[in-house]
Design an enzyme around this catalytic site. Structure first.
Site, mmCIF file in Angstrom:
data_model
loop_
_atom_site.group_PDB
_atom_site.id
_atom_site.type_symbol
_atom_site.label_atom_id
_atom_site.label_comp_id
_atom_site.label_asym_id
_atom_site.label_seq_id
_atom_site.Cartn_x
_atom_site.Cartn_y
_atom_site.Cartn_z
ATOM 1 N N ASP A 10 -132.505 18.737 40.199
ATOM 2 C CA ASP A 10 -132.334 18.010 38.931
ATOM 3 C C ASP A 10 -131.595 18.945 37.985
ATOM 4 O O ASP A 10 -131.496 20.152 38.225
ATOM 5 C CB ASP A 10 -133.708 17.638 38.342
ATOM 6 C CG ASP A 10 -133.592 16.921 36.992
ATOM 7 O OD1 ASP A 10 -132.648 16.119 36.825
ATOM 8 O OD2 ASP A 10 -134.424 17.167 36.105
ATOM 9 N N SER A 11 -131.109 18.378 36.892
ATOM 10 C CA SER A 11 -130.458 19.191 35.875
ATOM 11 C C SER A 11 -131.454 20.153 35.219
ATOM 12 O O SER A 11 -131.059 21.149 34.638
ATOM 13 C CB SER A 11 -129.875 18.283 34.797
ATOM 14 O OG SER A 11 -130.913 17.484 34.260
ATOM 15 N N CYS A 73 -132.506 13.005 39.779
ATOM 16 C CA CYS A 73 -131.834 13.023 38.479
ATOM 17 C C CYS A 73 -131.038 11.733 38.344
ATOM 18 O O CYS A 73 -130.139 11.463 39.167
ATOM 19 C CB CYS A 73 -130.892 14.235 38.444
ATOM 20 S SG CYS A 73 -129.877 14.338 36.957
ATOM 21 N N GLU A 152 -137.973 18.781 27.529
ATOM 22 C CA GLU A 152 -137.768 20.186 27.938
ATOM 23 C C GLU A 152 -138.370 21.147 26.913
ATOM 24 O O GLU A 152 -138.712 22.274 27.228
ATOM 25 C CB GLU A 152 -136.275 20.482 28.144
ATOM 26 C CG GLU A 152 -135.638 19.715 29.301
ATOM 27 C CD GLU A 152 -135.636 20.465 30.650
ATOM 28 O OE1 GLU A 152 -135.682 21.697 30.641
ATOM 29 O OE2 GLU A 152 -135.592 19.783 31.696
ATOM 30 N N CYS A 186 -134.382 8.066 33.935
ATOM 31 C CA CYS A 186 -134.165 9.508 33.914
ATOM 32 C C CYS A 186 -135.488 10.146 34.300
ATOM 33 O O CYS A 186 -136.550 9.721 33.820
ATOM 34 C CB CYS A 186 -133.752 9.921 32.505
ATOM 35 S SG CYS A 186 -133.800 11.695 32.202
ATOM 36 N N HIS A 188 -136.900 12.761 33.560
ATOM 37 C CA HIS A 188 -137.680 13.440 32.516
ATOM 38 C C HIS A 188 -138.645 12.471 31.806
ATOM 39 O O HIS A 188 -139.643 12.894 31.241
ATOM 40 C CB HIS A 188 -136.756 14.022 31.440
ATOM 41 C CG HIS A 188 -136.102 15.313 31.823
ATOM 42 N ND1 HIS A 188 -135.122 15.395 32.783
ATOM 43 C CD2 HIS A 188 -136.281 16.569 31.350
ATOM 44 C CE1 HIS A 188 -134.724 16.658 32.879
ATOM 45 N NE2 HIS A 188 -135.408 17.390 32.025
HETATM 46 N N1 DGL Z 1 -133.489 14.312 34.747
HETATM 47 C C1 DGL Z 1 -132.132 14.027 34.364
HETATM 48 C C2 DGL Z 1 -131.869 12.563 34.629
HETATM 49 O O1 DGL Z 1 -132.650 11.978 35.352
HETATM 50 C C3 DGL Z 1 -131.951 14.583 33.008
HETATM 51 C C4 DGL Z 1 -130.688 14.301 32.412
HETATM 52 C C5 DGL Z 1 -129.932 15.360 31.725
HETATM 53 O O2 DGL Z 1 -129.823 16.468 32.206
HETATM 54 O O3 DGL Z 1 -129.352 15.002 30.708
HETATM 55 O O4 DGL Z 1 -130.916 11.942 34.194
#
Ligand code: DGL
Length: 271
Positions: A10-11, A73, A152, A186, A188
């Site tokens: 993931d990011s 992600c 975050e 997303c 998160h």
């Molecule tokens: N968890 C990522 C997603 O599902 C986070 C997005 C991001 O880095 O902006 O899109």
């Protein structure tokens, strides 16, 4: 039977919501997780940068000899080209397909809301897959760019006044549209699930993309004969691209009962 680990990325740390579910459903599997904490968020970036980051993330996981890759992600899943995914040496899945399926199965009034990062909503990925399944579903999509930094940075405690205000700001129009199902597009966002649920009301079903994808990936691994055959004892190794301090602080929130595996910083730009 395949004893190699499953790769998840993931990011940032949001993808850990998928890891938590994966560990529940496949307790014997080993997992290698990469969170690009040095470059999060991806969702506010352009398509080419997101693709370039995703390629590096995938190369990193492949260097750990993973047998299956999950892009946990929504942003990468909506941006990484499927033709490229099909050419990878191991099976790959994003979060969009399984999540769209779960939303279509859940809706009773045919009105589905989608929330995600700016890149995810701009791509129209979830809407396209849903329309392919059931063309008459009505879709309301809303980008919620401030949710990822809130998560975050740990603004996730129930009733946090800042988060509550931002949820109302983003979701009022989605609520007014009368959706009965809302895709948390997303990975998160499940950390805000309680507060989002409270705002949307009891009659709206929330679909957690990380959770649904972990379940679908477990089924795919079984179908492909890639499970390691162990019923317990799997371990998880975590890698991040910024200092692991943040990880130590947040992993309990994301991983709950599975918190505590080793975490290491790596130089993702070298992959
Ligand atoms: N968890 C990522 C997603 O599902 C986070 C997005 C991001 O880095 O902006 O899109």
């Amino acid at each position: 039977m395949d004893t190699r680990p499953i790769g998840v990325f993931d990011s940032g740390l949001g993808g850990l919501t998928a890891v938590r579910q994966l560990r529940r459903v496949l307790p014997g599997e080993d997992i290698v997780y990469f969170g690009d904490t040095g470059r999060v968020p991806y969702g506010s970036r352009g398509r080419e940068i997101i693709r370039q980051y995703a390629r590096q993330d995938i190369r990193f996981l492949l260097s750990h000899d993973v047998k299956f890759i999950i892009a946990a992600c929504g942003t990468v899943s909506s941006t990484y080209p499927p033709e490229e995914a099909a050419r990878l040496p191991v099976p790959f899945t994003g979060v969009v397909g399984a999540t769209a399926r779960a939303a279509v199965d859940a809706t009773r009034n045919g009105k589905v809301g989608i929330i995600g990062t700016a890149a995810t909503v701009r791509s129209g990925s979830y809407a396209a897959v849903i329309k392919d399944m059931v063309p008459e579903v009505e879709i309301v999509a809303r980008a919620c760019p401030m949710f990822v930094p809130l998560v975050e940075n740990g603004y996730v405690d129930d009733g946090n006044p800042v988060t509550k205000l931002i949820i109302a700001e983003y979701l009022q129009s989605v609520k007014d549209a009368g959706v009965d199902t809302l895709i948390l597009g997303c990975t998160h966002y499940p950390l805000l699930k309680k507060m989002i649920g409270d705002f949307m009301g009891d009659n709206v079903t929330l679909i957690d993309s990380g959770k649904v994808t972990a379940q679908a990936a477990a089924a795919a691994l079984a179908d492909l004969g890639l499970l390691n055959g162990r019923g317990e004892g799997g371990n998880a190794h975590y890698y991040v691209s910024d200092t692991p301090d943040n990880f130590d602080e947040l992993e309990h929130r994301f991983l709950g009962e599975f918190a505590g595996g080793p975490v290491e910083k790596i130089a993702i730009e070298t992959y």
